[in-house]
Design an enzyme around this catalytic site. Sequence first.
Site, short mmCIF file in Angstrom:
data_model
loop_
_atom_site.label_atom_id
_atom_site.label_comp_id
_atom_site.label_asym_id
_atom_site.label_seq_id
_atom_site.Cartn_x
_atom_site.Cartn_y
_atom_site.Cartn_z
N ASP A 1 -5.43 -9.55 -1.55
CA ASP A 1 -5.22 -10.10 -0.22
C ASP A 1 -5.97 -11.41 0.01
O ASP A 1 -5.67 -12.12 0.96
CB ASP A 1 -5.76 -9.09 0.81
CG ASP A 1 -4.68 -8.18 1.32
OD1 ASP A 1 -3.51 -8.59 1.27
OD2 ASP A 1 -5.01 -7.07 1.76
N ASP B 1 0.83 -1.20 0.00
CA ASP B 1 0.00 0.00 0.00
C ASP B 1 0.87 1.26 0.00
O ASP B 1 0.64 2.19 -0.76
CB ASP B 1 -0.92 0.03 1.23
CG ASP B 1 -2.03 -1.02 1.13
OD1 ASP B 1 -2.15 -1.67 0.07
OD2 ASP B 1 -2.78 -1.20 2.12
C1 GLC Z 1 -6.96 -3.55 0.40
C2 GLC Z 1 -5.53 -3.63 0.92
C3 GLC Z 1 -4.55 -3.77 -0.23
C4 GLC Z 1 -4.94 -4.88 -1.16
C5 GLC Z 1 -6.38 -4.72 -1.61
C6 GLC Z 1 -6.85 -5.89 -2.43
O1 GLC Z 1 -7.17 -2.36 -0.26
O2 GLC Z 1 -5.21 -2.49 1.68
O3 GLC Z 1 -3.26 -4.01 0.26
O4 GLC Z 1 -4.07 -4.86 -2.27
O5 GLC Z 1 -7.22 -4.62 -0.48
O6 GLC Z 1 -6.93 -7.07 -1.70
#
Ligand code: GLC
Length: 809
Positions: A500, A368
């Site tokens: 994630d 992030d």
């Molecule tokens: C959230 C998380 C990020 C991730 C995204 C997709 O925004 O902060 O790190 O890439 O979800 O899962």
Amino acid sequence: MMKYGYFDGDNKEYVITKPNTPAPWANYLGSPEYGAIISNNAGGYSFVKSGANGRIIRYRFNSTPADQPGRYIYIRDREMADYWSASWQPVGKDLSEYESECRHGTAYTAMKSKYKGIETDTLYYVPLDKTYEVWRLKVTNQDERPRKLSLFGYVEFTNDANYEQDTVNLQYTQFISKTYFRENMILQAINEHVSEVGGGASGLSDEAGEGIWRFFGVQGAEVNRYDGDRDIFVGDYRGYQNPASVEQGACTNTLNYNGNSCGALQIDVELAPGETKEIVFLLGAYGEADARQILGRYETLTVVEEELQELKSYWHSKLDRFQVQTPDDNFNQMVNVWNAYQCFITFIWSRAASFQYCGLRNGLGYRDTVQDIQGIMHLEPELARERLTLMLSAQVSNGGGLPLVKFDHRPGHEGTPDDPDYARETGHPFYRADDALWLFPTTIRYLKESGNWAYVDEVIPFSDQGEGTVYEHLRRAIQFSIDRLGEHGMPVGLHADWNDALRLGAHGESLFVAFQLYLALGVYKEIAAHKQDDAQVHWAEQLRAALGDNIQKHAWEGDRFVRGFTEDGYVVGSRENEEASLWLNPQTWSILSGFAEPEQARTAMDLVYEQLNTEYGAMLFYPPFKKFGLPVARMALFNGTTKENAGIFSQPQGWLIQAETMLGRGNRAYQYFTEINPAAMNDKAEIRKIEPYVHGQSIEGIDSPFFGRGHVHWLTGTASTVMVSLAEGIMGVQPTFDGLRLDPCIPSTWSEFSMYREFRSKRLRIKVENPNHVEKGVAKVMLNGEELEGNLLPDDRLRENNDVLVLMG
Ligand code: GLC
């Protein structure tokens, strides 16, 4: 459809004229040193250094109303025995009688109210580089007769700086907090006698062995009465909408002992017709001596105006470095003010504190943060570099990134996810496959924006041991992926890639990461070539070609790129699948990475348009997972077309826009932006719910009964991806090593637009004309009256001030 407010571009403010917004619409004040979140109804909280561990104002997450309590000012008319608040809530007077206006600006929020002949004008801010907050109140009697009013400032303190302790450990925290009244202020003490009883013992809220002090004071008037006990001020079976002390017209002069601390200050005033009374409430985490000094600073109330001006010029001067005037005002508002401001807020605050994030994460997420840096690159490259250097110093010597970079990160001395201590402390026992690869797009953007070529050779430590130049850091990031290739020669997915919720593990492979690596190799090669390091150019070229062959061979299905391979050979995102058969990110990243052939790219992107696009943006994939799930597809736990389970995840929309501009399809790029442009949803606020001036993390997709509803306001990587897609993609302002390339990709309906851009301390006024209504293509560029060859403004031909004319065609 209802409109709740409008953009005031000249003042860089969003103005809310109907206070009953479909969700609290928030703003950020201060910085994480002293941070404050405030809603359009003055709800929200403040903290010192950590939203979770330094909380000052109590706030109830996930409550209803969603933004209580807050920074409340009550007004009571002593003759009419009627009372209201300077923000519409918490008293919530009938809107046929009560008028209000809230202006969210750059790090300040101003509110006006009008009720029964009395006007209030409240300003909330944290002065630049200060660690306390100011609420300035002006009350004016617009009536023809004198009015007798009582004003009550109210703040509810936490009983413990740790918000969890404050919220749930009441058998402890209720017995450590007390309040005092000292001339014109309420002081709150937590663990006041801790030093006398041998402070520093674990479990006490302040480990240093000092009690914690907070103050809430007033300048510009005498306090007549006070309450320091919340339950007395609010009263039994009442709420913030009708506190007993306000209703009765008199605080009770009761202090807290074993209950909930608050600061309630009552000031009685009498106003002649037309008269204005001005007072300033001040709040911070300081004891009496410091508090007196702070109050003293506001003896001359004009200090407030000076501080406000200071805040405005601080923020506006940053935002003013890139300004556009296009035919679409909703586009302009985002580029010029709100998207840019949101980029700074996500950059500064990371995911620390909002109405959804409580601040528990004790560090910066690697991916992030490295991505957030890109959002401010065009506005403040040197600030970007500082953060980039920090993130490089959080790269492990094996090339991977630390999943969480602790706030007290010590380069050279940190454990890795393989160390039990690091894992225990951060809760992250695994590497992510994507983390360090984000360094490539961010570093190359810094080099090209700044022209600071020497940065490549700057020596930066690794997080665990050793050090290396930036160049070496990048090489190792590639090596990390190369050391972890799967059966098809593509990087394995490890604990997660950008997504994630996708667990491809130590053997499954991720196409997202494959494209990231492809991009990384391209960037590395470009840097190596610039350094005339032939051996490294060759190394990168060979790896890139081999990776490209594998992608082409295993991941292209004729109309789409798949999303990955599980360790037992299941192809995620295959057209054969019943669920999740088409994914957005592999298609856009095939273009962003420079991999896809033009024909391939168009085919895949047309399919995206047909199957994933909706009126509120493109879904992450479709159909959502319902049967296929754990352990690979954790998103199956979310309801369908929500968040990572086929929701309209916002961050990838920036990549989508950018990819279309790379294909030269300006109409489509602009359509995609318009679908998710918060400002374009200003008159659909009942659907979108969240603030029409900022992006949220995701939007609900077509299978949801609340299709179009936005979630998780403010702190999202969307700010940076969309900003980049607008600045570099649609506006086409593309820094290169040698200068600034201008290559707009716009809707064909636009006949012209103009921009102001600062680049390497030079000022450029750029006018773009599009007489033939093309989407992309530059026929002619004039720099200070001279025609250039091509569309690159060479660095060495730029003066202090430049006039540029771009003729598209
Ligand atoms: C959230 C998380 C990020 C991730 C995204 C997709 O925004 O902060 O790190 O890439 O979800 O899962």
